[in-house]
Design a protein around this motif. Structure first.
Motif, PDB file in Angstrom:
ATOM      1  N   ALA A 124      52.215  34.399  53.120  1.00 53.48           N
ATOM      2  CA  ALA A 124      51.227  33.868  52.180  1.00 53.48           C
ATOM      3  C   ALA A 124      49.858  34.480  52.438  1.00 53.48           C
ATOM      4  CB  ALA A 124      51.167  32.347  52.285  1.00 53.48           C
ATOM      5  N   ALA A 125      49.483  34.581  53.725  1.00 50.84           N
ATOM      6  CA  ALA A 125      48.191  35.176  54.078  1.00 50.84           C
ATOM      7  C   ALA A 125      48.135  36.641  53.678  1.00 50.84           C
ATOM      8  CB  ALA A 125      47.936  35.022  55.574  1.00 50.84           C
ATOM      9  N   ALA A 126      49.248  37.355  53.869  1.00 54.89           N
ATOM     10  CA  ALA A 126      49.282  38.779  53.518  1.00 54.89           C
ATOM     11  C   ALA A 126      49.085  38.987  52.023  1.00 54.89           C
ATOM     12  CB  ALA A 126      50.608  39.384  53.969  1.00 54.89           C
ATOM     13  N   PHE A 127      49.738  38.162  51.203  1.00 48.18           N
ATOM     14  CA  PHE A 127      49.573  38.308  49.754  1.00 48.18           C
ATOM     15  C   PHE A 127      48.156  37.935  49.320  1.00 48.18           C
ATOM     16  CE2 PHE A 127      54.188  38.657  49.444  1.00 48.18           C
ATOM     17  CZ  PHE A 127      54.316  39.583  48.412  1.00 48.18           C
ATOM     18  N   ARG A 128      47.566  36.910  49.973  1.00 43.53           N
ATOM     19  CA  ARG A 128      46.179  36.569  49.657  1.00 43.53           C
ATOM     20  C   ARG A 128      45.255  37.747  49.970  1.00 43.53           C
ATOM     21  NH1 ARG A 128      47.359  31.480  51.900  1.00 43.53           N
ATOM     22  NH2 ARG A 128      46.441  32.117  53.890  1.00 43.53           N
ATOM     23  N   GLU A 129      45.464  38.374  51.129  1.00 43.84           N
ATOM     24  CA  GLU A 129      44.614  39.495  51.512  1.00 43.84           C
ATOM     25  C   GLU A 129      44.796  40.675  50.562  1.00 43.84           C
ATOM     26  OE1 GLU A 129      44.863  40.631  55.573  1.00 43.84           O
ATOM     27  OE2 GLU A 129      44.403  38.622  56.332  1.00 43.84           O
ATOM     28  N   MET A 130      46.012  40.919  50.116  1.00 42.77           N
ATOM     29  CA  MET A 130      46.235  42.005  49.156  1.00 42.77           C
ATOM     30  C   MET A 130      45.516  41.735  47.841  1.00 42.77           C
ATOM     31  SD  MET A 130      50.117  43.459  49.602  1.00 42.77           S
ATOM     32  CE  MET A 130      50.985  41.897  49.602  1.00 42.77           C
ATOM     33  N   HIS A 131      45.620  40.480  47.359  1.00 40.95           N
ATOM     34  CA  HIS A 131      44.930  40.122  46.117  1.00 40.95           C
ATOM     35  C   HIS A 131      43.418  40.277  46.278  1.00 40.95           C
ATOM     36  CE1 HIS A 131      48.194  38.825  43.551  1.00 40.95           C
ATOM     37  NE2 HIS A 131      48.690  38.060  44.504  1.00 40.95           N
ATOM     38  N   GLU A 132      42.898  39.817  47.407  1.00 31.86           N
ATOM     39  CA  GLU A 132      41.457  39.895  47.636  1.00 31.86           C
ATOM     40  C   GLU A 132      40.987  41.343  47.725  1.00 31.86           C
ATOM     41  OE1 GLU A 132      40.793  37.541  51.096  1.00 31.86           O
ATOM     42  OE2 GLU A 132      41.336  35.649  50.092  1.00 31.86           O
ATOM     43  N   ALA A 133      41.791  42.206  48.355  1.00 30.63           N
ATOM     44  CA  ALA A 133      41.423  43.615  48.468  1.00 30.63           C
ATOM     45  C   ALA A 133      41.385  44.277  47.095  1.00 30.63           C
ATOM     46  CB  ALA A 133      42.410  44.344  49.380  1.00 30.63           C
ATOM     47  N   VAL A 134      42.363  43.965  46.257  1.00 35.08           N
ATOM     48  CA  VAL A 134      42.389  44.539  44.905  1.00 35.08           C
ATOM     49  C   VAL A 134      41.196  44.065  44.093  1.00 35.08           C
ATOM     50  CG1 VAL A 134      43.659  44.540  42.717  1.00 35.08           C
ATOM     51  CG2 VAL A 134      44.887  44.887  44.876  1.00 35.08           C
ATOM     52  N   ARG A 135      40.883  42.766  44.194  1.00 32.17           N
ATOM     53  CA  ARG A 135      39.745  42.238  43.455  1.00 32.17           C
ATOM     54  C   ARG A 135      38.430  42.837  43.932  1.00 32.17           C
ATOM     55  NH1 ARG A 135      42.196  36.237  43.890  1.00 32.17           N
ATOM     56  NH2 ARG A 135      43.424  36.210  41.978  1.00 32.17           N
ATOM     57  N   ALA A 136      38.319  43.066  45.251  1.00 30.68           N
ATOM     58  CA  ALA A 136      37.098  43.667  45.784  1.00 30.68           C
ATOM     59  C   ALA A 136      36.890  45.059  45.210  1.00 30.68           C
ATOM     60  CB  ALA A 136      37.174  43.728  47.309  1.00 30.68           C
ATOM     61  N   VAL A 137      37.966  45.833  45.094  1.00 32.26           N
ATOM     62  CA  VAL A 137      37.859  47.176  44.520  1.00 32.26           C
ATOM     63  C   VAL A 137      37.502  47.101  43.039  1.00 32.26           C
ATOM     64  CG1 VAL A 137      39.152  49.267  43.943  1.00 32.26           C
ATOM     65  CG2 VAL A 137      39.402  48.234  46.204  1.00 32.26           C
ATOM     66  N   GLU A 138      38.106  46.151  42.318  1.00 30.51           N
ATOM     67  CA  GLU A 138      37.803  46.008  40.890  1.00 30.51           C
ATOM     68  C   GLU A 138      36.339  45.667  40.662  1.00 30.51           C
ATOM     69  OE1 GLU A 138      40.615  43.066  39.724  1.00 30.51           O
ATOM     70  OE2 GLU A 138      42.152  44.543  39.165  1.00 30.51           O
ATOM     71  N   ARG A 139      35.776  44.838  41.571  1.00 29.78           N
ATOM     72  CA  ARG A 139      34.367  44.462  41.418  1.00 29.78           C
ATOM     73  C   ARG A 139      33.436  45.643  41.666  1.00 29.78           C
ATOM     74  NH1 ARG A 139      35.962  39.491  43.940  1.00 29.78           N
ATOM     75  NH2 ARG A 139      35.447  40.365  45.972  1.00 29.78           N
ATOM     76  N   MET A 140      33.917  46.645  42.386  1.00 26.32           N
ATOM     77  CA  MET A 140      33.077  47.794  42.703  1.00 26.32           C
ATOM     78  C   MET A 140      33.081  48.850  41.598  1.00 26.32           C
ATOM     79  SD  MET A 140      34.152  48.123  46.726  1.00 26.32           S
ATOM     80  CE  MET A 140      33.172  49.576  47.052  1.00 26.32           C
TER      81      MET A 140
END
Length: 315
Positions: free
Chosen positions: A76-92
């Motif tokens: 669960a933590a790994a999928f959360r981190e993957m989602h957060e990483a993708v969103r961080a890139v999208e925001r940039m």
């Protein structure tokens, strides 16, 4: 026997994570837009890969086995981190809007009226406001910046004090003319901002009147009550009564003469306005630009405070 050097397929891991969160194959399948049979196949293939049983299949539900409970938190933590990483890139991405959340009253009375100045100075940054009192998650809700009125800073995020807030009586000019002493306020209709009643100590007319040397009774509770500060301020502008208002929210009305502060005494409040973003994000160019702009804009509120007798809020 599983090959410990080879991870199971991502689709199977994703199916397990969703099913372990819902404890329902049907709900997990609905979330992932697959059939329950396809999801069951993915989980079966994961169990074969790992050589263990992950779920107990019951009549109308499933439950995790001991190996399933061991796998679930890390996955669960790994999928959360993957989602957060993708969103961080999208925001940039260049041209991505900067999403700012603040309370409805602060958005209406402070942020929105100043928006044109930011837009003129930084046309390359598109602002998106989310007016809400809900405490939002930066990653889950796609929020870049939060401006929150709270008694405590947030040590889980980058947090910078913006406004050391105070409250002061304010009224339309015609009403203010009738107020020369604190006792005169009790002859007017009191307007109550109930949106900040959750603060402790509470910011009420009774507290301000006691600080002004009076001993008010039930008369300090009469008048009109509002669940939103901006509605209470609008009522005061229309001459409906006198409001104990947050300085930041009435700054523009005072400058325009729509409201007057008939008495000079204000009380510092237990709540303050803080700028928040994810730790480290304060250095991202768009967020840093917005933070610098806010620092400049809030300076006028501190300057305004020098004109009043501001006292500590009583415990």
């Amino acid at each position: 026997m599983s090959d410990s050097s080879r991870l199971p397929p991502l689709t199977a891991l994703r199916a397990f994570e969703a099913a372990s969160r819902h404890l329902s194959f049907a709900k997990a399948a609905q979330e992932l837009f697959v059939t329950p049979a396809a999801l069951s196949f993915q989980i079966k293939s994961l169990e074969e890969h790992l050589g263990v049983t992950l779920f107990r299949r019951l009549n109308r539900a499933v439950e995790l086995t001991e190996p399933g409970r061991a796998l679930q938190p890390g996955l669960a933590a790994a999928f959360r981190e993957m989602h957060e990483a993708v969103r961080a890139v999208e925001r940039m991405k260049e041209g991505a809007p900067l999403t700012v959340t603040a309370g409805p009253a602060f958005t209406a009375k402070w942020l929105a009226p100043r928006f044109f100045r930011f837009a003129e100075a930084h046309p390359e940054i598109e602002l998106r406001f989310v007016a809400s009192l809900k405490i939002m998650d930066f990653d889950r809700d796609g929020i870049d910046v939060a401006v929150r009125y709270t008694p405590r800073p947030d040590d889980t995020a980058y947090c910078e004090l913006m406004i050391d807030e105070w409250v002061i009586p304010a009224a339309a000019p015609a009403v203010a003319e009738r107020i020369a002493t604190p006792a005169d306020i009790l002859h007017e209709t009191l307007l109550h901002d109930d949106s900040i009643n959750h603060l402790r100590p509470a910011m009420t007319w009774a507290v301000w009147l006691r600080a002004a040397g009076l001993a008010p009774g039930a008369e300090a509770e009469r008048g009109s009550r509002f669940s939103s500060a901006d509605h209470a301020i609008d009522a005061a502008v229309e001459g409906a009564g006198v409001i104990l208002a947050r300085a930041s929210l009435i700054e523009r009305d005072l400058a325009a003469g729509r409201l007057v502060t008939p008495l000079p005494m204000g009380l510092m409040t237990p709540g303050k306005y803080y700028f928040l973003c994810r730790k480290g994000a304060e250095a991202e160019p768009r967020i840093e630009t917005f933070l610098d702009w806010m620092r400049e804009e809030v300076a006028s509120i501190a300057a305004m405070g020098t004109r009043f007798d501001l006292r500590p809020f009583p415990d």
